[in-house]
Design an enzyme around this catalytic site. Structure first.
Site, short mmCIF file in Angstrom:
data_model
loop_
_atom_site.label_atom_id
_atom_site.label_comp_id
_atom_site.label_asym_id
_atom_site.label_seq_id
_atom_site.Cartn_x
_atom_site.Cartn_y
_atom_site.Cartn_z
N LYS A 10 0.87 -1.33 0.07
CA LYS A 10 0.10 -0.03 0.01
C LYS A 10 0.91 1.29 0.01
O LYS A 10 2.06 1.38 0.53
CB LYS A 10 -1.00 0.00 1.38
CG LYS A 10 -0.26 0.24 2.63
CD LYS A 10 0.15 1.42 3.05
CE LYS A 10 1.00 1.50 4.23
NZ LYS A 10 1.51 2.83 4.67
N ASP A 137 -2.66 -0.78 9.78
CA ASP A 137 -3.17 -0.78 8.51
C ASP A 137 -3.61 -2.21 8.12
O ASP A 137 -3.96 -2.09 6.82
CB ASP A 137 -1.67 -0.70 7.77
CG ASP A 137 -0.90 0.58 7.76
OD1 ASP A 137 -1.81 1.56 7.88
OD2 ASP A 137 0.31 0.76 7.81
#
Length: 283
Positions: A10, A137
Site C-alpha cells: 500500500k 494498516d
C-alpha cells in the site's frame, strides 16, 4: 485445504492525523491505494491441532508471534474456536520495514484465506474490525483498493475511481522506527492535509487537483532525521514526476506520473541512487 492470496503493498496518497486519542494513539485521516508490488501468502490447514507455523523466504522476518501473519491466525482461530493447525508460507517481494504495509497485507491475506477455509462468512467490514487488533494498516489491507481511511484505521470507505497511474517506488537504505516518528508529532504545529479535497479530486477524475492535494504530514518529521528523504523527493520532482512523497512513516518514497515514458525515465535515473526501485501501477 490450501488457499494462496495476493498481498499487495500500500501507499499513502494522503496522510493526516487530526489529533491524538486519550490512549495517545493517533487519529488517522488518510487516502490509501494498493500497488502491483505484492507478497504471495499460502495458507493451509492441517490436523496438527492448535499448531501455527509461519515460513518466509526473508531472513529479516520472525516466524513466531511477533509476525503479524501469525497473530492473524491466532486471533481468528481463538475468536471462532477453531482447532486446526495452520501453515502459512509467505513469499516476500515487498521490502521489509519500508512503510509499504507488507506485514499488514500478509496478515490481511491470512484473514481472508481463513475466512474462506473455515466458512466463517465474515464481510470485509467485520474482518476489518477484527484486523485492527493486529495493526492499524491491516483493516485497509483487507480491502486492498483505493479508500478513505479514518479513526484508528478501522473505518475504510472504498473509492472507485483512482486512475491506474504508473508509480515509481524507491526505498533508501535507511530504517525508520514508526513508534519514534509518531511520538514526535506536534499537533500544535502540524501542517494538515485537506484529505476531503483529495477524495473529491479522485472521485471527479481531476488529475491536476489529485496531485495538488496529495501530502503526508509525517514526511517533514522523518525528513528532519533522514535528509535522504528530501534529497530523493527533489530528484523525483526534478526528473519529472507529477507528485512525489513519502508513504507511511517512511523511508520509502513514491512518485506518480501520468505518462509511462516519464515513469520509465525516472526509474532508470533513480537506480543509480537507490538500490530498491520499482515501477508499478496502482491496482
Amino acid at each position: 485445504m490450501k488457499i494462496i492470496e495476493k498481498a499487495p503493498a500500500k501507499i499513502n496518497l494522503g496522510l493526516d492525523t487530526p489529533r491524538r486519542y486519550a490512549d495517545k494513539s493517533p487519529e488517522w485521516d488518510m487516502v490509501m491505494t494498493s500497488i502491483d508490488l505484492a507478497d504471495y501468502v499460502s495458507v493451509e490447514t492441517t490436523q496438527e491441532t492448535h499448531k501455527i507455523k509461519v515460513y518466509t523466504n526473508s531472513g529479516f522476518l520472525p516466524n513466531d508471534q511477533r509476525n503479524l501473519a501469525y497473530q492473524a491466525v491466532h486471533i481468528l482461530r481463538t475468536r471462532f474456536h477453531q482447532t486446526d493447525g495452520v501453515i502459512v508460507q509467505i513469499t516476500k517481494q515487498i521490502p521489509v520495514a519500508a512503510g509499504l504495509g507488507g506485514g499488514s497485507s500478509d496478515a490481511a491475506a491470512v484473514l481472508r484465506a481463513l475466512n474462506k477455509i473455515w466458512n466463517l462468512g465474515l464481510t470485509y467490514k467485520e474482518l476489518a474490525k477484527l484486523a485492527l487488533t493486529i495493526d492499524s494498516d491491516v483493516p485497509y489491507c483487507i480491502y486492498s483498493q483505493t479508500a478513505h481511511v479514518t479513526g484508528h484505521g478501522e473505518i475504510v470507505n472504498p473509492i472507485e475511481h483512482f486512475p491506474h497511474y504508473p508509480i515509481v517506488v524507491a526505498k533508501p537504505k535507511i530504517s525508520v522506527s514508526t513508534p519514534t516518528i509518531l511520538k514526535q508529532i506536534n499537533y500544535e504545529s502540524v501542517q494538515h492535509i485537506q484529505i476531503d479535497q483529495l477524495v473529491t479530486a479522485i472521485n471527479s477524475g481531476d488529475a491536476e487537483n489529485i496531485f495538488a492535494s496529495m501530502g503526508n504530514v509525517l514526511e517533514p518529521i522523518t525528513a528532519a532525521k533522514y535528509p535522504e528523504i528530501d534529497h530523493l523527493k527533489g530528484k523525483m520532482m526534478k526528473i519529472g514526476s507529477d507528485a512525489a512523497q513519502m508513504t507511511g512513516t517512511g523511508p520509502t518514497m513514491f512518485a506518480v506520473c501520468e505518462k509511462l515514458s516519464r515513469a520509465k525515465r525516472l526509474t532508470n535515473s533513480l537506480k543509480g541512487f537507490c538500490s530498491e526501485v520499482y515501477l508499478v501501477r496502482s491496482l
